[in-house]
Enzyme design. Structure first.
Site, PDB file in Angstrom:
ATOM      1  N   LYS A 103       0.844  -1.200   0.000  1.00  0.00           N
ATOM      2  CA  LYS A 103       0.000   0.000   0.000  1.00  0.00           C
ATOM      3  C   LYS A 103       0.878   1.249   0.000  1.00  0.00           C
ATOM      4  O   LYS A 103       1.970   1.245   0.568  1.00  0.00           O
ATOM      5  CB  LYS A 103      -0.900  -0.055   1.248  1.00  0.00           C
ATOM      6  CG  LYS A 103      -2.007   0.975   1.301  1.00  0.00           C
ATOM      7  CD  LYS A 103      -2.910   0.713   2.515  1.00  0.00           C
ATOM      8  CE  LYS A 103      -3.974   1.768   2.699  1.00  0.00           C
ATOM      9  NZ  LYS A 103      -4.854   1.476   3.851  1.00  0.00           N
TER      10      LYS A 103
ATOM     11  N   SER B 159      -9.874   1.519   3.081  1.00  0.00           N
ATOM     12  CA  SER B 159      -9.016   2.331   2.249  1.00  0.00           C
ATOM     13  C   SER B 159      -7.987   1.536   1.435  1.00  0.00           C
ATOM     14  O   SER B 159      -7.417   2.073   0.496  1.00  0.00           O
ATOM     15  CB  SER B 159      -8.266   3.336   3.116  1.00  0.00           C
ATOM     16  OG  SER B 159      -7.400   2.665   4.014  1.00  0.00           O
TER      17      SER B 159
ATOM     18  N   SER C 160     -10.008  -1.175   7.005  1.00  0.00           N
ATOM     19  CA  SER C 160      -9.421  -0.912   5.689  1.00  0.00           C
ATOM     20  C   SER C 160      -8.749  -2.088   4.991  1.00  0.00           C
ATOM     21  O   SER C 160      -8.425  -1.986   3.819  1.00  0.00           O
ATOM     22  CB  SER C 160      -8.429   0.233   5.780  1.00  0.00           C
ATOM     23  OG  SER C 160      -9.122   1.439   5.692  1.00  0.00           O
TER      24      SER C 160
HETATM   25  N1  GLN Z   1     -13.246   3.526   6.699  1.00  0.00           N
HETATM   26  C1  GLN Z   1     -12.649   3.842   7.954  1.00  0.00           C
HETATM   27  C2  GLN Z   1     -12.245   5.296   7.991  1.00  0.00           C
HETATM   28  O1  GLN Z   1     -12.438   5.967   7.035  1.00  0.00           O
HETATM   29  C3  GLN Z   1     -11.478   2.941   8.216  1.00  0.00           C
HETATM   30  C4  GLN Z   1     -10.244   3.335   7.503  1.00  0.00           C
HETATM   31  C5  GLN Z   1      -9.071   2.476   7.831  1.00  0.00           C
HETATM   32  O2  GLN Z   1      -9.214   1.393   8.370  1.00  0.00           O
HETATM   33  N2  GLN Z   1      -7.909   2.988   7.522  1.00  0.00           N
HETATM   34  O3  GLN Z   1     -11.747   5.773   8.985  1.00  0.00           O
END
Ligand code: GLN
Length: 480
Positions: A78, A153, A177
């Site tokens: 990532k 994400s 994410s």
């Molecule tokens: N969707 C969640 C957020 O926007 C989790 C994101 C993540 O796990 N990095 O905070």
């Protein structure tokens, strides 16, 4: 035989037996990447560097040298994980030109085992989002249906594995994410126990919740990769000294006598009928194999989302203070003084969602609101953690859906932040409790979209999660 159809474990065997070379694999992956650029899964690729390294590894293998367990395998990481000499953008305009001056511990560990990092995956900016639409470099598309989101994400990390551009990837998970994109793209992804994997060199979102984890095509691949990246790291004081067992050791043990906890709070009316049906089928299958289903209670589960958005935004506001156009990030051109420089650089550099989190975070930490929001959220976190510990003391794992629905359409929730935040209702409680959880495909809806099952374990018991996951995968090899 198309090598790209192989699992990571299979490809390691093929490499070891000399049936394929690493250079051939790298070439195949790049051909596939070229065919599937419309997915926008990758932010940068390193063909020359990858080929050079593949050549060295092929040569070393020929010379009979001892090689690492991932020697010659193309892997994607990532774009918030530092890898020396490559761009680490976090999909933000602010870091568009930032080049990693060192390796994150997880990247170093992959490298030391001979993995070939071929690209960095697109994502939601600074890992904030659930659809990978919040990228400064355009949204990622779901390889199964390109009109749909891959989740976020770590959407690029999930899409690249599903599209067979590589054999495995790394993502990060602060509130879902890794698991949400795994669910939407039909791959296997784990959020390890907090502290299992070093965060050194991984750009921080919410430091008390962030974890790195693998996304793979099979459960075994996932366990192998977690073996590689786990362990105490002197560079990250929150990494745990708990010994790391071999995560593949119990894979074949089956589920006879395993106790599976089912909490009714996960099976609410928010769940779509298709997801409910798939989960019920999966639970029935486990029962038929001799597992015991036990009812457990997580009464505070539905408070976790609010707790998460307070804690994660507070930490994000602090962590992102360093991006000011001086210490980090692209500096704005025309400014009058230092305050104006900070102001303009941050205004230009950060995207909308990131700004929203910074504002929310600073608000809940500000005097007068700290007690009402931040302190209270930290207290509720303790309650949630205790409830998970109590529930997991009555069983070996818990099983829940990963998400309430399969992948939604691109643009469908972009203007409704609350709807977007709600996609994480089943995943954020896990980070709040700090326990490990894996998402794997357990079915498909009528349109062929994958449905994800979440297997939640006790602190540092990823081994049992993999055991329970592998049993299901092996029995549903023809696809679910
Ligand atoms: N969707 C969640 C957020 O926007 C989790 C994101 C993540 O796990 N990095 O905070």
């Amino acid at each position: 035989m198309n090598y790209l159809d192989c699992s990571m474990t299979e490809v390691v065997e093929l490499l070891n037996s000399g049936k394929v070379t690493s250079q051939e694999l790298v070439k195949l992956c790049f051909e596939r990447i070229a065919e599937t650029t419309d997915l926008n899964a990758l932010n940068s690729t390193y063909f020359d560097m990858a080929m050079e390294r593949a050549k060295q590894i092929d040569m070393a293998r020929k010379n009979g040298e001892k090689l690492g367990c991932l020697a010659g395998v193309p892997i994607v990481i990532k774009d918030n994980i530092n890898f020396l000499g490559t761009k680490t953008t976090c999909a933000s305009k602010f870091l568009e030109n930032f080049v990693s001056p060192y390796n994150a511990t997880v990247a170093q560990k992959l490298f030391d085992e001979g993995a070939i990092i071929i690209a960095k995956a697109n994502m939601d900016e600074f890992a904030m989002g659930s659809s990978s639409e919040n990228s400064a470099f355009g949204p990622v598309k779901n390889p199964i249906d390109t009109y749909r989101v891959p989740g976020g994400s770590s959407g690029g990390s999930a899409a690249t594995v599903k599209a067979k551009q590589c054999f495995a990837s790394l993502g990060t998970d602060t509130g879902g994410s890794i698991r949400e994109p795994s669910s939407f793209c039909g791959v296997v992804g784990i959020k390890p126990t907090y502290g299992r994997v070093s965060r050194y060199g991984v750009v921080a979102f919410a430091s008390s919740l962030d974890q790195v984890g693998p996304l793979t095509r099979t459960v075994r691949d996932n366990a192998v990769l977690l073996n590689v990246i786990s362990g105490r790291d002197e560079m990250d004081m929150t990494s745990s000294t708990t010994p790391v067992p071999d995560f593949t050791a119990k894979l074949e043990q089956g589920v006879k006598g395993i106790k599976i906890g089912v909490a009714k709070q996960f099976y609410t009316d928010k769940l779509s009928a298709e997801v409910r049906e798939s989960l019920e089928k999966a639970l029935a299958w486990y029962k038929s194999q001799g597992a015991e289903l036990v009812e457990v209670d997580l009464p505070s589960l539905d408070t976790a989302l609010a707790v998460y958005y307070i804690i994660s935004s507070a930490e994000a506001a602090s962590n992102l203070a360093r991006f000011d156009g001086v210490k980090y990030g692209t500096r704005a051109n025309n400014y009058q003084d230092i305050v104006d420089l900070y102001f303009k650089s941050r205004t230009q550099g950060f995207g909308k969602e990131v700004k929203r989190r910074i504002m929310l975070g600073n608000y809940v930490l500000s005097s007068g609101y700290y007690d009402a929001f931040y302190r209270k959220a930290k207290r509720v976190q303790k309650v949630i953690r205790k409830e998970f510990e109590d529930a997991l003391s009555k069983c070996d794992v818990l099983i829940s859906p990963t998400t309430a629905t399969p992948a939604f359409k691109l643009g469908e929730k972009s203007n409704d932040h609350v709807a977007m935040y709600l996609t994480d209702i089943f995943t954020v409680p896990i980070n709040i409790a700090g326990v490990p959880a894996l998402s794997m495909p357990c079915g498909k809806n009528a349109e062929g979209l994958p449905i994800g099952m979440q297997i939640i374990g006790k602190h540092f018991d990823e081994q049992t999660i993999y055991q329970v996951a592998n049993a299901f995968e092996q029995a549903h090899k023809e696809g679910v």
